[in-house]
Motif scaffolding. Structure first.
Motif, PDB file in Angstrom:
ATOM      1  N   LYS B 319       0.818  -1.232   0.000  1.00  0.00           N
ATOM      2  CA  LYS B 319       0.000   0.000   0.000  1.00  0.00           C
ATOM      3  C   LYS B 319       0.843   1.270   0.000  1.00  0.00           C
ATOM      4  O   LYS B 319       0.301   2.360   0.064  1.00  0.00           O
ATOM      5  CB  LYS B 319      -0.966   0.034   1.200  1.00  0.00           C
ATOM      6  CG  LYS B 319      -2.247  -0.762   0.975  1.00  0.00           C
ATOM      7  CD  LYS B 319      -3.386  -0.312   1.882  1.00  0.00           C
ATOM      8  CE  LYS B 319      -4.653  -1.088   1.554  1.00  0.00           C
ATOM      9  NZ  LYS B 319      -5.821  -0.636   2.273  1.00  0.00           N
ATOM     10  N   THR B 323       1.258  -0.912  -5.193  1.00  0.00           N
ATOM     11  CA  THR B 323      -0.206  -0.811  -5.287  1.00  0.00           C
ATOM     12  C   THR B 323      -0.645  -1.486  -6.586  1.00  0.00           C
ATOM     13  O   THR B 323       0.190  -1.716  -7.464  1.00  0.00           O
ATOM     14  CB  THR B 323      -0.658   0.667  -5.320  1.00  0.00           C
ATOM     15  OG1 THR B 323      -0.172   1.262  -6.529  1.00  0.00           O
ATOM     16  CG2 THR B 323      -0.144   1.459  -4.126  1.00  0.00           C
ATOM     17  N   PRO B 324      -1.943  -1.795  -6.722  1.00  0.00           N
ATOM     18  CA  PRO B 324      -2.369  -2.465  -7.966  1.00  0.00           C
ATOM     19  C   PRO B 324      -2.032  -1.660  -9.220  1.00  0.00           C
ATOM     20  O   PRO B 324      -1.765  -2.229 -10.269  1.00  0.00           O
ATOM     21  CB  PRO B 324      -3.886  -2.586  -7.790  1.00  0.00           C
ATOM     22  CG  PRO B 324      -4.093  -2.622  -6.315  1.00  0.00           C
ATOM     23  CD  PRO B 324      -3.047  -1.690  -5.750  1.00  0.00           C
ATOM     24  N   LYS B 325      -2.016  -0.342  -9.120  1.00  0.00           N
ATOM     25  CA  LYS B 325      -1.738   0.472 -10.301  1.00  0.00           C
ATOM     26  C   LYS B 325      -0.248   0.454 -10.640  1.00  0.00           C
ATOM     27  O   LYS B 325       0.122   0.425 -11.805  1.00  0.00           O
ATOM     28  CB  LYS B 325      -2.198   1.905 -10.058  1.00  0.00           C
ATOM     29  CG  LYS B 325      -2.451   2.665 -11.326  1.00  0.00           C
ATOM     30  CD  LYS B 325      -3.016   4.021 -11.002  1.00  0.00           C
ATOM     31  CE  LYS B 325      -2.894   4.939 -12.195  1.00  0.00           C
ATOM     32  NZ  LYS B 325      -3.176   6.315 -11.821  1.00  0.00           N
ATOM     33  N   SER B 326       0.603   0.497  -9.630  1.00  0.00           N
ATOM     34  CA  SER B 326       2.040   0.366  -9.890  1.00  0.00           C
ATOM     35  C   SER B 326       2.603  -0.704  -8.960  1.00  0.00           C
ATOM     36  O   SER B 326       3.182  -0.404  -7.923  1.00  0.00           O
ATOM     37  CB  SER B 326       2.764   1.698  -9.720  1.00  0.00           C
ATOM     38  OG  SER B 326       2.455   2.272  -8.482  1.00  0.00           O
ATOM     39  N   MET B 335      -5.796 -10.212  -9.875  1.00  0.00           N
ATOM     40  CA  MET B 335      -6.890 -10.250  -8.917  1.00  0.00           C
ATOM     41  C   MET B 335      -6.843 -11.523  -8.073  1.00  0.00           C
ATOM     42  O   MET B 335      -7.554 -11.646  -7.099  1.00  0.00           O
ATOM     43  CB  MET B 335      -8.237 -10.150  -9.621  1.00  0.00           C
ATOM     44  CG  MET B 335      -8.610  -8.702  -9.930  1.00  0.00           C
ATOM     45  SD  MET B 335      -9.956  -8.557 -11.099  1.00  0.00           S
ATOM     46  CE  MET B 335     -11.335  -9.041 -10.105  1.00  0.00           C
ATOM     47  N   TYR B 343      -5.059  -5.729  -0.592  1.00  0.00           N
ATOM     48  CA  TYR B 343      -5.057  -4.281  -0.797  1.00  0.00           C
ATOM     49  C   TYR B 343      -6.480  -3.739  -0.695  1.00  0.00           C
ATOM     50  O   TYR B 343      -6.723  -2.666  -0.169  1.00  0.00           O
ATOM     51  CB  TYR B 343      -4.490  -3.959  -2.189  1.00  0.00           C
ATOM     52  CG  TYR B 343      -4.436  -2.479  -2.488  1.00  0.00           C
ATOM     53  CD1 TYR B 343      -3.310  -1.734  -2.152  1.00  0.00           C
ATOM     54  CD2 TYR B 343      -5.508  -1.821  -3.096  1.00  0.00           C
ATOM     55  CE1 TYR B 343      -3.255  -0.386  -2.396  1.00  0.00           C
ATOM     56  CE2 TYR B 343      -5.458  -0.465  -3.339  1.00  0.00           C
ATOM     57  CZ  TYR B 343      -4.335   0.242  -2.995  1.00  0.00           C
ATOM     58  OH  TYR B 343      -4.287   1.603  -3.241  1.00  0.00           O
ATOM     59  N   LYS B 344      -7.433  -4.511  -1.198  1.00  0.00           N
ATOM     60  CA  LYS B 344      -8.821  -4.040  -1.257  1.00  0.00           C
ATOM     61  C   LYS B 344      -9.612  -4.354  -0.006  1.00  0.00           C
ATOM     62  O   LYS B 344     -10.728  -3.859   0.156  1.00  0.00           O
ATOM     63  CB  LYS B 344      -9.518  -4.682  -2.460  1.00  0.00           C
ATOM     64  CG  LYS B 344      -8.927  -4.255  -3.775  1.00  0.00           C
ATOM     65  CD  LYS B 344      -9.402  -5.171  -4.890  1.00  0.00           C
ATOM     66  CE  LYS B 344      -8.710  -4.827  -6.200  1.00  0.00           C
ATOM     67  NZ  LYS B 344      -8.741  -5.951  -7.125  1.00  0.00           N
ATOM     68  N   THR B 345      -9.086  -5.198   0.846  1.00  0.00           N
ATOM     69  CA  THR B 345      -9.917  -5.676   1.959  1.00  0.00           C
ATOM     70  C   THR B 345      -9.302  -5.464   3.338  1.00  0.00           C
ATOM     71  O   THR B 345      -9.941  -5.770   4.340  1.00  0.00           O
ATOM     72  CB  THR B 345     -10.217  -7.178   1.790  1.00  0.00           C
ATOM     73  OG1 THR B 345      -8.995  -7.866   1.598  1.00  0.00           O
ATOM     74  CG2 THR B 345     -11.139  -7.436   0.619  1.00  0.00           C
ATOM     75  N   ASN B 346      -8.048  -4.986   3.379  1.00  0.00           N
ATOM     76  CA  ASN B 346      -7.400  -4.814   4.684  1.00  0.00           C
ATOM     77  C   ASN B 346      -6.972  -3.368   4.895  1.00  0.00           C
ATOM     78  O   ASN B 346      -6.514  -2.726   3.992  1.00  0.00           O
ATOM     79  CB  ASN B 346      -6.167  -5.699   4.799  1.00  0.00           C
ATOM     80  CG  ASN B 346      -6.576  -7.102   5.175  1.00  0.00           C
ATOM     81  OD1 ASN B 346      -6.716  -7.442   6.344  1.00  0.00           O
ATOM     82  ND2 ASN B 346      -6.817  -7.929   4.159  1.00  0.00           N
TER      83      ASN B 346
END
Lengths: 330, 346
Positions: B319, B323-326, B335, B343-346
């Motif tokens: 984070k 990150t998912p973007k980089s 996914m 990243y999306k859930t914590n």
């Protein structure tokens, strides 16, 4: 087929013809009709809300609306959720050379109808044309002015307040995803694109209303994350109470989207005191645009961030996505 | 009908009070369900749900990604692969950033379509994944592919890596949730080795939260009564013998090989390469690809995350610099990657 030429944006004869033959045919008001450089407005009210938004949606026409309707409803909704009765809207076009006049006329017609439905007047406008391939068909900017009836600052919100959504989430995002050519899925999901003045203005006089926001880009989840960041404390969201159409859920699952993050164009989040929640729900449900309204969460000073209570009763964090799941959604 | 709360109560009743139970899943879709349903928050204190090597994108060697980039930069080549692979970082960048002629596909049959439509080009299908994606690649080879289609095989075997994990005392696995899709191909019998030799309950589960929790309950039940065996709570989809036809065509075209796993290293007999008879289709041989030494990503602990030795949140880059973007490491890309999910859930 007749098309937009560079000259239509020149400010000369062609521009004049375009305004007269297309725009004024569908869009008019006593402020606009003189075609002066600026509209003269009579604002009786002391407190005025003012907003602006640009619309770059792809595709321009989608199930349930088009860029014209969207550009009126979006700005009207920004005013309404700020506690204002929308009054006047400006209209700026950037059009690509070669754009079909027939499509332009269709969009102008939608704008006229949406303005009438929303009870606002388009009072000033502008048209620019750019060379072919310098923009994607058409972009629209609208600004709006409204009279503030009830100011609803964030500082109104306190621990224990109820979070209400006025209807199903993710309809607009799903309809746009489907309208794009990448997916060859046939489904009847329509955008929820609608002006919310009629649904929400009765709440201006209701006790306990604290705050409103329309969850457009980024959807319900993003607005709540922003809210909790501004508040400095948390909110609880109950997954099983958030209304999602069955087909929207199915398609999102398939395409890897989460309806909580998908855009809406005809929904509002309403935060109200716990005691007023039932009364507010009752008022909302009387209106066709609010009949799926639901109490979906609670403000809590005891936690941080957005805590999602999942369908199976677990808990997890909802965070902001790094980027929109679907770019150019509005 | 069994209610969610009943399953949770059942799980609570089976918990051994005196020690931790570490249950590993080896499938990105399982980890997705666990994280997105908030399942960990429902587990009793002693139950730890650990994400394992369930993401094929994450374990694909850097060397293969660099080869894919290099091939895509040749004027005579179009590289085709699954979407996630385009974004996986390597020391030479990602395929999307540094590649030239590449196309995303969602199934091997699209590779055939592209090869047929571009007869003057060499189409290299960068085919990666566990048994679930190996079978479809074997299927197109079986039905016949155009002469200008080549396979860059980076397929991996799930049972082999699970055996590596079991032998590693540092991980300390008490039970496996076996992957639903992989099991549909290899059959639930493929996991018998874990119950019979290592005494580790292994239960095939589906992807709904309730079904996964039934799998967890089954593991705890076996640990409690001491009767360790292969369980299957996904029997509607997974048969004991699996999909024999798929196994046969996989065996016809591929042979087991010692291969590299990103962040982990070489594991004997853990991957699949095209058999010698099909060398003419093998991109490694046709283009003379030589292994490139993997470079460690500074600060990245993807290797540990994949092996269940660390959680994504233990990583300093998580984070922040990743990150998912980089994405800095491979687990943040797909996914199915644990870091991406967390990243999306914590």
């Amino acid at each position: 087929m007749k098309q937009i030429e560079i000259g239509h944006g020149s400010g000369g004869r062609l521009t004049r013809d375009l305004i007269k033959n297309i725009f004024l045919k569908y869009i008019n008001s006593e402020e606009l009709d003189p075609l002066e450089d600026a509209a003269i407005l009579n604002l009786r009210h002391q407190r005025t809300a003012f907003t602006t938004d640009s619309y770059v949606i792809r595709p321009l026409f989608f199930p349930g609306g088009d860029i014209g309707k969207l550009s009126v409803c979006g700005t009207v909704n920004d005013l309404v959720v700020s506690g204002a009765v929308p009054r006047y809207v400006s209209l700026g076009f950037i059009i690509e050379e070669g754009f079909s006049l027939e499509s332009l006329e269709q969009i102008a017609k939608s704008i006229g109808e949406a303005a009438k439905d929303a009870g606002i007047r388009i009072v000033t406008g502008d048209t620019k044309v750019v060379e072919k391939n310098k923009c994607d068909g058409m972009y629209i900017n609208t600004s709006g002015i409204g009279e503030v009836m009830r100011a609803m600052p964030l500082s109104n919100i306190s621990d224990g307040d109820a979070i209400i959504i006025t209807g199903t989430v993710g309809d607009h995002g799903t309809s746009i995803a489907l309208a794009r050519e990448e997916f060859s899925i046939e489904a009847g999901v329509q955008s929820d694109c609608a002006a919310l003045h009629d649904l929400l203005t009765p709440l201006f006089e209701t006790d306990g209303i604290k705050w409103m926001r329309d969850p457009t880009r980024g959807g319900l989840a993003t607005v709540l994350v922003e809210l909790s960041e501004s508040l400095g404390y948390g909110v609880h969201l109950y997954e099983d109470r958030v209304p999602v159409r069955e087909d929207v859920r199915f398609i999102s699952d398939m395409l890897g989207y989460d309806p909580l993050y998908l855009a809406n164009e005809g929904k509002a989040i309403v935060i109200t005191s716990g005691e007023s929640a039932n009364k507010v729900l009752e008022i909302l449900k009387r209106h066709p645009l609010g009949n799926n309204a639901a109490l979906i969460g609670k403000v809590s000073s005891k936690c941080k961030g957005v805590r999602l209570k999942t369908r199976i009763g677990g808990e997890r964090l909802l965070d902001m996505l790094e980027e929109d799941m679907l770019p150019r959604i509005c | 009908m069994i209610k969610t709360q009943d399953i949770i109560n059942h799980i609570r009743s089976l918990v051994p009070g005196d020690r931790k139970v570490r249950i590993m899943n080896v499938c990105g879709s399982h980890e997705h369900t666990i994280a997105f349903s908030g399942m960990r928050s429902l587990m009793p204190e002693h139950i730890e749900l650990i994400p394992g090597p369930g993401c094929p994108v994450c374990v694909c060697p850097e060397s293969d990604i660099i080869h894919a980039i290099t091939l895509s930069r040749r004027a005579d080549v179009i590289l085709v692969t699954y979407g996630d692979m385009l974004r996986v970082p390597s020391k030479d960048g990602s395929i999307r950033a540094q590649g030239r002629n590449y196309k995303m596909i969602t199934s091997p049959s699209e590779a055939i379509r592209i090869a047929t439509a571009n007869p003057e080009k060499k189409i290299v299908f960068f085919s990666i994944g566990f048994e679930t994606t190996t079978a479809p690649t074997a299927a197109i080879l079986e039905t016949g592919v155009p002469d200008n289609l080549y396979i860059l095989s980076s397929h991996r075997l799930t049972p082999t890596i699970m055996e590596v994990l079991v032998k590693d005392a540092e991980i300390g696995i008490d039970g496996f949730i076996a992957p639903g899709h992989v099991s549909a191909i290899v059959g639930s019998n493929a996991w018998n080795v874990f119950s019979e030799i290592y005494g580790i309950p292994t239960v095939v589960a589906g992807f709904a939260a309730d079904n996964l929790m039934l799998g967890i309950a089954e593991i705890l039940g076996q640990l409690k009564n001491g009767k360790i065996r292969t369980g299957n709570v996904y029997a509607g989809v997974v048969r004991p013998e699996g999909n024999i036809q798929a196994q046969n065509i996989m065996a016809k075209f591929f042979e087991v090989a010692d291969v590299n796993w990103r962040g982990i290293g070489y594991i004997p007999e853990s991957g699949l390469e095209l058999r010698d008879e099909y060398s003419a289709r093998d991109a490694r041989k046709v283009f003379g690809l030589k292994e490139i030494k993997e470079e460690k990503i500074p600060g990245c602990i993807c290797g540990k995350v994949i092996l269940g030795k660390a959680y994504p949140t233990d990583c300093k880059l998580f984070k922040r610099a990743c990150t998912p973007k980089s994405p800095a490491g491979p687990c943040m890309v797909s996914m199915e990657g644990s870091c991406n999910i967390w990243y999306k859930t914590n």
